[in-house]
Design an enzyme around this catalytic site. Sequence first.
Site, PDB file in Angstrom:
ATOM      1  N   SER A 255       0.858  -1.184   0.000  1.00 55.63           N
ATOM      2  CA  SER A 255       0.000   0.000   0.000  1.00 55.63           C
ATOM      3  C   SER A 255       0.892   1.231   0.000  1.00 55.63           C
ATOM      4  O   SER A 255       2.121   1.124   0.039  1.00 55.63           O
ATOM      5  CB  SER A 255      -0.883   0.001   1.242  1.00 55.63           C
ATOM      6  OG  SER A 255      -0.080   0.281   2.376  1.00 55.63           O
ATOM      7  N   LYS A 256       0.249   2.399  -0.009  1.00 49.84           N
ATOM      8  CA  LYS A 256       1.005   3.659  -0.041  1.00 49.84           C
ATOM      9  C   LYS A 256       2.024   3.755   1.084  1.00 49.84           C
ATOM     10  O   LYS A 256       3.039   4.413   0.962  1.00 49.84           O
ATOM     11  CB  LYS A 256       0.031   4.835   0.070  1.00 49.84           C
ATOM     12  CG  LYS A 256      -0.669   5.094  -1.232  1.00 49.84           C
ATOM     13  CD  LYS A 256      -1.283   6.489  -1.235  1.00 49.84           C
ATOM     14  CE  LYS A 256      -2.182   6.622  -2.439  1.00 49.84           C
ATOM     15  NZ  LYS A 256      -3.564   6.945  -2.104  1.00 49.84           N
ATOM     16  N   ARG A 257       1.660   3.104   2.195  1.00 49.96           N
ATOM     17  CA  ARG A 257       2.569   3.092   3.345  1.00 49.96           C
ATOM     18  C   ARG A 257       3.983   2.631   2.950  1.00 49.96           C
ATOM     19  O   ARG A 257       4.962   2.995   3.570  1.00 49.96           O
ATOM     20  CB  ARG A 257       2.043   2.048   4.342  1.00 49.96           C
ATOM     21  CG  ARG A 257       1.634   2.568   5.644  1.00 49.96           C
ATOM     22  CD  ARG A 257       0.984   1.542   6.538  1.00 49.96           C
ATOM     23  NE  ARG A 257       0.768   0.211   6.043  1.00 49.96           N
ATOM     24  CZ  ARG A 257       1.597  -0.803   6.240  1.00 49.96           C
ATOM     25  NH1 ARG A 257       2.723  -0.632   6.887  1.00 49.96           N
ATOM     26  NH2 ARG A 257       1.292  -2.003   5.771  1.00 49.96           N
TER      27      ARG A 257
END
Length: 508
Positions: A255-257
Amino acid sequence: MNNSSQVRVRFAPSPTGHLHVGNARTALFNWLFARQAGGVMVLRIEDTDVERSEARFEGQLLDDLKWMGLDWDEGPDVGGPYGPYRQSDRLAMYHEQAERLLREGNAYLCFCSQEELERDRAEKLANQLPPVYSGNCRALDPAEAQQRRASGEAAAIRLRIPEHPIRFHDIVHGAVEFSNEVVSDPIILRSTGIPVYNYVVVVDDALMKITHVIRGDDHLSNTPKQVALYEALGWPVPQFAHLSTILGSDRERLSKRHGATSIANFREMGVLPEALMNYLALLGWAPSGGTREIFTPEELKKEFSLQRVTPSPAVFDMEKLYWLNRHYIKQSPPERIEKLAEPYFVRAGLLPAKPDERIRKWFEKIVALLVPSVDRLEQLPERAALIFQYDAAAAANSPENADVWAAPKTNEVLEEFAQLAGSDAAPLTPERFKTIMNEVKTMTGAKGKELFHPVRVALTGSHSGPEFDKLIPILEEGSLLELPRHVMSVRQRLDRLLTKSKADPSSD
Ligand code: GLU
């Protein structure tokens, strides 16, 4: 028109955001499979979620796909025999098929309110039962139900899930079976008239004659409903291939994380499209019998096989992507890299927005000098600091240079070098530099590191770096150009350093 044995696949993004790694890999696997089989690649825009879909995302999706090197034979921009290719333009078809399902008794009208459904669901969950639809409206008399709808009562349309387990074959996962007990009768058309994903996808795939549905395994649990829909509609079930999840280095879903995950991000970083394609192909696929990792798009088209796609999750390894990118950068014709690198320098304020021919010629040398030291193009301006930023104080005081300054011959070497290099106003050529260094060597008795490190530190601020005979012309020519930031010549650098140490020998 359609040869019945022809492979037809589709990539069906929802225009609700940027194209990210997972979907890009899905698009790639579809494309490789189609191209290898001499089949047809369809691009379909799934924009029935009106609230989240935006036209600008559709444009970007198409751009990102094209940038990666993918193309399609049918789609919203190119048309084709089974269009339209945007779901919002196909509503009439969804309504028509839903009414047919109702007429034929494979679907029924449902009048349950949202509150009733939620209450029922909560009760089932509390009793540890699968939260499937109660079936309240399943047994309603169809004629009566039609009347209620005609008199204005809000009604959704639900599919009747068959009374037997639902089975299908998945090319990646093998035989898959879902008990009908755990599959709700799905709503296919909401009471608002908006059709639901699981339904439209089946109508579209069938009417577009899709033979293989290749997509992310987040859709595996939707597939029984879709298979039931094909059966109810009397249409052949396509083959399925559900691709594994992509995980970040911490084994959580990517994910963007985890940093860059959109294709636009990688493009901005200066990852080349063929590097990204090569890397994405390796996420869940490996060639037969070997550890080979470098594949051009043409080679991938030959080697790829859905049979060799693994069901286990793939871990996204940024370093490996960078490693491949370094390979492709090195392989690229220099003109291509120069063109791609230029905007990074313009944005960093190092080159004018429209460099003239002289500046371009000079810039070619910079790119040739620095390219071996990067694995993505965005790193180039930073690597070019030794050309554009000369900091005499840092050269004199950086702890990294302490050993060089403490070496017994350093001062002598630099004084000799400054004198010889300064004795002629003409720009220093690599040849003259060599001659001067030989003289300095003879005069001071210094050799190897004790000879070269002081000069390197004096000119670039660091004792390691690129070869002098490439660097020196860049500094000398650069100092004569009109640039947004002045490039100091060898002489200017020496002057700056020597004045600095004279003015303030112990400054920090
Ligand atoms: N629009 C769906 C998505 O973006 C794709 C559905 C499918 O491939 O069946 O997840």
